[in-house]
Enzyme design. Structure first.
Site, PDB file in Angstrom:
ATOM      1  N   ASP A  34      -3.090  -0.144   2.902  1.00  0.00           N
ATOM      2  CA  ASP A  34      -3.923   0.628   2.913  1.00  0.00           C
ATOM      3  C   ASP A  34      -3.696   1.827   2.239  1.00  0.00           C
ATOM      4  OD1 ASP A  34      -2.051   1.211   5.025  1.00  0.00           O
ATOM      5  OD2 ASP A  34      -3.318   2.742   5.628  1.00  0.00           O
ATOM      6  N   GLU A 104      -1.358   1.905   7.699  1.00  0.00           N
ATOM      7  CA  GLU A 104      -0.131   2.878   7.714  1.00  0.00           C
ATOM      8  C   GLU A 104      -0.737   4.284   7.932  1.00  0.00           C
ATOM      9  OE1 GLU A 104       3.020   5.323   6.039  1.00  0.00           O
ATOM     10  OE2 GLU A 104       0.879   4.828   5.299  1.00  0.00           O
TER      11      GLU A 104
END
Length: 480
Positions: A34, A104
């Site tokens: 991400d 994350e």
């Protein structure tokens, strides 16, 4: 190659060893999939469907890639690219596991929810660092806190609005940046500037008959970025000159108690008519009326915002120039909405704040979390932790570290730097799930991550790839 995926969409690709490397220990190459989705104000980019528009340029003889008006996603797209290239690039390597984690940037939730048997390797190379030539062996832990409160609103119609003026203040042009790695730089938070400005304006009220009421306030966008923009709309019968001078003072000089270097800071004051304000904030439940926070609740909100600490709390006494503990006043949002009970017909005004704490020391992290909870309690806000992870504490004697240092020295004929960072890495989650796992983190030079100014140094990227290949081709922790 075998591939497995868990319920959180974490992926592990199991790559067989090169010929002659079959008996070596498995190496886990880890990166997250991400990115932080930040864009400049007014930019039409839609992260849900639009591709990143790449920009290539050479600055001072160094090649860079960035994105047009948005974050680039080199954090951590380049880590994913390294891992895939290692598996497919025809290099010599031991057995590999490519661990690609999710979410994350939202609090390491993908990593934190891994099962103990999802990976088998016990030597991990995290590919999420942002400074070439530095081997990272520790990171801060983090806590994200939500502060929320509902208020009964006051509605004002055009007749009763006659004595008041309506204004909007907008703050823009700030550099922003990563709330961990950039928190010790002289960068301003738009949320902090707005809070101090509102404190200053309301502090000018000497006549108890004068009023100042918030209508809307917003600032920041994500918990792990320093707020670059903020806006506030309010109504008041304070003399216009007082407000104009206050805004001018904040634009032209560093206010008392604040210190930053922001050459592009822009503060705009706009006077709105009642009709313009109604068009922006009118609710179906209250036609031709503007919802506002009461004078008392406005004071409570501004007092809370002004009480939230921001910046560096303490520096490490073990590693030079390393921040030990910090806080980021990340996001503030107000809204007026119908009560959750649709049949009640009631409307509530709400304030929601997101705050991010970091520390390389677990005890200090708990202390600062309690301090923040106490601030919320003082102003009757509900405080709750919605994400937390422990620090990854350095181990200077780990064989993996020694092996990586040797590979660097043999490749570049100089010693690498060894340090820790004041940012969250997924290694902080792995130490809990995989006790005894040896880890280091490495990566190329990334500038201004988590902001639309993010840039990836392409020459640095190539050198880190050379370093990673050297580690894998010479990997044998039994010989160090």
């Amino acid at each position: 190659m075998a591939v497995k995926r868990d319920k959180n969409n974490n992926v592990n690709m199991i790559v067989p060893a090169s010929s002659g490397y079959e008996n070596l220990e498995t190496v886990v190459l880890q990166a997250h999939t991400d990115m932080v989705c930040e864009k400049n104000v007014g930019h039409p980019h839609d992260f849900s469907k639009d591709p990143i528009q790449l920009v290539y340029e050479t600055i001072g003889g160094v090649r860079f890639v960035s994105a047009s008006g948005t974050t680039l996603g080199a954090d951590n797209g380049i880590g994913v690219a390294y891992a895939l290239a290692a598996a497919c690039g025809g290099i010599k390597h031991p057995p590999l596991e490519l661990l690609l984690t999710t979410d994350e940037e939202e609090g390491l939730t993908g990593a934190q929810n891994l099962s103990p048997d999802f990976v088998s390797g016990r030597y991990l190379l995290n590919l999420d660092s942002e400074t070439e030539g530095t081997i990272i062996i520790g990171c801060a832990g983090g806590v994200s806190v939500s502060l929320k409160k509902s208020f009964d609103p006051y509605f004002i119609d055009e007749k009763h609005a006659q004595p008041f003026s309506f204004y909007t203040i907008q703050i823009s042009g700030l550099m922003g940046g990563h709330s961990g790695t950039d928190i010790n730089k002289p960068r301003a938070s738009a949320n902090v500037i707005m809070a101090k400005m509102l404190e200053t304006i309301t502090g000018k009220i000497e006549d108890p008959e004068l009023e100042f009421r918030l209508i809307d306030i917003s600032g920041g966008s994500v918990h792990n970025a320093i707020a670059r923009e903020a806006a506030c709309t309010f109504m008041t019968d304070l003399p216009a000159g007082i407000i104009e001078r206050c805004v001018s003072d904040f634009q032209s000089a560093v206010p008392s108690g604040l210190s930053y270097d922001e050459p592009d800071l822009k503060i705009t004051l706009t006077k709105n008519s009642f009709r313009e304000t109604v068009q922006r904030y009118e609710m179906p439940e209250k036609k031709n009326q503007v919802p506002v926070f009461t004078t008392k609740n406005t004071g409570r909100i501004i007092a809370l915002l002004g009480s939230l600490p921001h910046g560096v709390f303490a520096m490490s006494d073990k590693i030079p120039d390393l921040v030990l503990a910090s806080g980021n006043f990340a996001v503030v949002r107000s809204e007026f909405s119908a009560n959750d009970d649709e049949n009640s017909g009631n409307v509530k005004g709400k304030i929601k704040i997101t705050y991010n704490l970091r520390s390389g020391n677990e005890a200090k992290l708990k202390e600062k979390t309690k301090d923040l909870m106490d601030i919320g309690k003082k102003y009757d806000f509900h405080a709750s932790v919605f994400s937390s992870y422990k620090p990854w504490e350095p181990n200077l004697s780990a064989p993996l570290l020694k092996m990586c240092k040797n590979a660097y020295k043999e490749t570049f004929h100089k010693e690498p730097a060894v340090s820790a960072i004041h940012a969250g890495l997924e290694c902080g989650a792995f130490v809990r799930i995989y006790p005894g796992m040896q880890m280091v983190s490495l990566g190329p030079d990334i500038i201004d991550a988590h902001s639309p100014d993010e840039m990836l140094d392409l020459d640095s990227t190539a050198r880190v790839w050379t370093f990673l290949k050297a580690i894998l081709e010479k990997f044998d922790v039994q010989k160090v």
